[in-house]
Scaffold this motif. Structure first.
Motif, mmCIF file in Angstrom:
data_model
loop_
_atom_site.group_PDB
_atom_site.id
_atom_site.type_symbol
_atom_site.label_atom_id
_atom_site.label_comp_id
_atom_site.label_asym_id
_atom_site.label_seq_id
_atom_site.Cartn_x
_atom_site.Cartn_y
_atom_site.Cartn_z
ATOM 1 N N SER A 4 101.406 22.278 29.775
ATOM 2 C CA SER A 4 100.046 23.199 29.652
ATOM 3 C C SER A 4 99.398 22.280 30.362
ATOM 4 C CB SER A 4 99.668 23.050 28.248
ATOM 5 O OG SER A 4 98.357 23.428 28.331
ATOM 6 N N SER A 5 99.223 22.948 31.854
ATOM 7 C CA SER A 5 98.393 22.251 33.064
ATOM 8 C C SER A 5 96.898 22.200 32.681
ATOM 9 C CB SER A 5 98.821 23.187 34.247
ATOM 10 O OG SER A 5 97.866 22.576 35.154
ATOM 11 N N LYS A 6 96.407 20.950 33.087
ATOM 12 C CA LYS A 6 94.919 20.840 33.161
ATOM 13 C C LYS A 6 94.250 20.922 34.249
ATOM 14 C CE LYS A 6 94.761 16.830 29.956
ATOM 15 N NZ LYS A 6 94.748 15.175 30.087
ATOM 16 N N MET A 7 95.093 21.447 35.156
ATOM 17 C CA MET A 7 94.355 21.607 36.801
ATOM 18 C C MET A 7 93.502 22.720 36.535
ATOM 19 S SD MET A 7 95.219 20.165 39.448
ATOM 20 C CE MET A 7 94.318 20.391 41.068
ATOM 21 N N PRO A 8 92.423 22.788 37.130
ATOM 22 C CA PRO A 8 91.175 23.637 36.954
ATOM 23 C C PRO A 8 91.446 24.518 37.849
ATOM 24 C CG PRO A 8 90.285 21.687 37.887
ATOM 25 C CD PRO A 8 91.608 21.232 37.705
ATOM 26 N N ALA A 9 90.674 25.769 37.978
ATOM 27 C CA ALA A 9 90.838 26.859 38.864
ATOM 28 C C ALA A 9 89.838 26.488 39.994
ATOM 29 C CB ALA A 9 90.531 28.334 38.189
ATOM 30 N N VAL A 10 90.158 27.124 41.090
ATOM 31 C CA VAL A 10 88.994 26.875 42.186
ATOM 32 C C VAL A 10 87.611 27.268 41.526
ATOM 33 C CG1 VAL A 10 88.051 27.797 44.351
ATOM 34 C CG2 VAL A 10 90.609 27.439 44.005
ATOM 35 N N ASN A 11 86.602 26.046 41.724
ATOM 36 C CA ASN A 11 85.368 26.347 41.081
ATOM 37 C C ASN A 11 84.094 26.045 42.004
ATOM 38 O OD1 ASN A 11 85.589 23.584 41.760
ATOM 39 N ND2 ASN A 11 85.911 23.020 39.505
ATOM 40 N N GLY A 12 84.382 26.156 43.506
ATOM 41 C CA GLY A 12 83.310 26.149 44.398
ATOM 42 C C GLY A 12 82.646 24.606 44.436
ATOM 43 N N LYS A 13 83.243 23.718 43.851
ATOM 44 C CA LYS A 13 82.853 22.471 44.355
ATOM 45 C C LYS A 13 84.002 21.627 44.615
ATOM 46 C CE LYS A 13 80.321 21.797 39.780
ATOM 47 N NZ LYS A 13 80.237 21.595 38.467
ATOM 48 N N ILE A 14 83.688 20.344 45.323
ATOM 49 C CA ILE A 14 84.731 19.527 46.248
ATOM 50 C C ILE A 14 85.030 18.398 45.050
ATOM 51 C CG2 ILE A 14 84.852 17.714 47.893
ATOM 52 C CD1 ILE A 14 83.746 20.508 49.019
ATOM 53 N N SER A 15 86.433 18.516 44.957
ATOM 54 C CA SER A 15 87.114 17.727 44.024
ATOM 55 C C SER A 15 87.827 16.442 44.797
ATOM 56 C CB SER A 15 88.236 18.587 43.305
ATOM 57 O OG SER A 15 87.708 19.549 42.523
ATOM 58 N N ILE A 16 87.750 15.392 44.018
ATOM 59 C CA ILE A 16 88.137 14.163 44.569
ATOM 60 C C ILE A 16 89.322 13.616 43.977
ATOM 61 C CG2 ILE A 16 87.775 11.763 45.331
ATOM 62 C CD1 ILE A 16 84.985 12.887 45.978
ATOM 63 N N ALA A 17 90.545 13.292 44.626
ATOM 64 C CA ALA A 17 91.940 12.745 44.003
ATOM 65 C C ALA A 17 92.136 11.575 44.512
ATOM 66 C CB ALA A 17 92.953 14.026 44.189
ATOM 67 N N PRO A 18 91.597 10.471 43.711
ATOM 68 C CA PRO A 18 92.119 9.069 44.102
ATOM 69 C C PRO A 18 93.822 8.905 44.418
ATOM 70 C CG PRO A 18 90.382 8.859 42.834
ATOM 71 C CD PRO A 18 90.806 10.567 42.677
ATOM 72 N N SER A 19 94.290 8.631 45.271
ATOM 73 C CA SER A 19 95.841 8.280 45.284
ATOM 74 C C SER A 19 96.092 6.898 44.943
ATOM 75 C CB SER A 19 96.465 8.401 46.899
ATOM 76 O OG SER A 19 97.718 8.054 46.821
ATOM 77 N N ILE A 20 97.058 6.919 44.054
ATOM 78 C CA ILE A 20 97.487 5.498 43.472
ATOM 79 C C ILE A 20 98.400 4.858 44.153
ATOM 80 C CG2 ILE A 20 96.992 5.979 40.978
ATOM 81 C CD1 ILE A 20 100.155 6.358 40.575
ATOM 82 N N LEU A 21 98.731 5.442 45.330
ATOM 83 C CA LEU A 21 99.762 4.851 46.110
ATOM 84 C C LEU A 21 98.790 3.356 46.762
ATOM 85 C CD1 LEU A 21 102.276 5.187 47.691
ATOM 86 C CD2 LEU A 21 101.232 6.078 49.497
#
Ligand code: DX5
Ligand code: ZN
Length: 231
Positions: A4-21
């Motif tokens: 059950s995905s927690k990924m939000p729908a497009v919401n007009g904001k800029i999302s930041i996704a840190p890469s754990i690499l």
């Protein structure tokens, strides 16, 4: 059980996704908690098979551990030649979004449908030299496009100068589709390059080296967010 995905729908904001690499893998839980408390929106997890890209990274076991230790949506980027073999294990491990490469060997639409059937959000990524037109037949099947702004395989590379034009082309394709599709960029994002990506049409930014190789990851994340003129 369906993911059950927690990924939000497009919401007009800029999302930041840190890469754990680029995180300190001996202290991964601590690094993840730091970026979560600094306001990260998603966590980007790079999966490499040593074939699609000349490097190896993580497998489903790490995604399972992350799932048990953070509430951030897990944005899983499959840099693998045959993604079809891996979507079930990553969905079962708790991926919220599975992004496959348009250049991978498996049938893209069939693989995207299989991801959606598992209850996971779908993404397609293109390498810097791939013509964005390959995305046109895919817009009915995707929640996100991931535009590579470096050649995939390693963290800490420089944002390619050709990237803004590539991002603009992808934004036009998304607009023409009339669909709500995230446009995420990946590679060389820092406080200087983030505005270039956003101005070209990105609404989600992956950043690895700029955040985790900083002496102050919280500050680095906030500087990338503040680089967005809309916030
Ligand atoms: C590269 C990976 C990226 C990488 C980005 O192949 O897909 O997600 O972690 O790292 P930076 O932000 O260091 O370029
Ligand atoms: Zn990535």
């Amino acid at each position: 059980m369906k993911n059950s995905s927690k990924m939000p729908a497009v919401n007009g904001k800029i999302s930041i996704a840190p890469s754990i690499l680029s995180a300190d893998l001996c202290h991964l839980g601590k690094d993840v908690a730091r970026v979560a408390s600094a306001g990260a929106d998603w966590l980007h997890v790079d999966i490499m098979d040593g074939h699609f890209v000349p490097n190896l990274s993580f497998g489903p076991a790490l995604v399972r551990s992350l799932k048990a230790n953070t509430d951030l949506p897990l944005d899983v980027h499959l840099m693998v030649t045959n993604p079809r073999n891996f979507i079930e294990p990553f969905a079962a491990a708790g991926a919220d979004l599975l992004t496959i490469h348009a250049e991978s060997q498996d049938d893209t639409i069939q693989t995207l449908k299989a991801i959606a059937d598992l209850g996971v959000k779908t993404g397609v990524s293109i390498k810097p030299d791939t013509n964005p037109a390959v995305l046109k037949p895919l817009t009915d099947y995707i929640d996100l496009v991931l535009v590579m702004t470096v050649y995939p395989g390693f963290g800490g590379q420089a944002f390619l100068e050709s990237s803004p034009a590539q991002i603009r082309s992808v934004r036009q394709i998304i607009q023409a589709s009339g669909k709500q599709i995230w446009l995420e960029v990946d590679g060389g994002i820092n406080a200087k390059t983030a505005p270039l990506a956003i101005q070209a049409g990105a609404d989600a930014l992956v950043a690895g080296h700029a955040i985790f190789s900083s002496a102050d990851p919280e500050l680095a994340l906030k500087q990338i967010r503040q680089a967005n003129p809309e916030i």
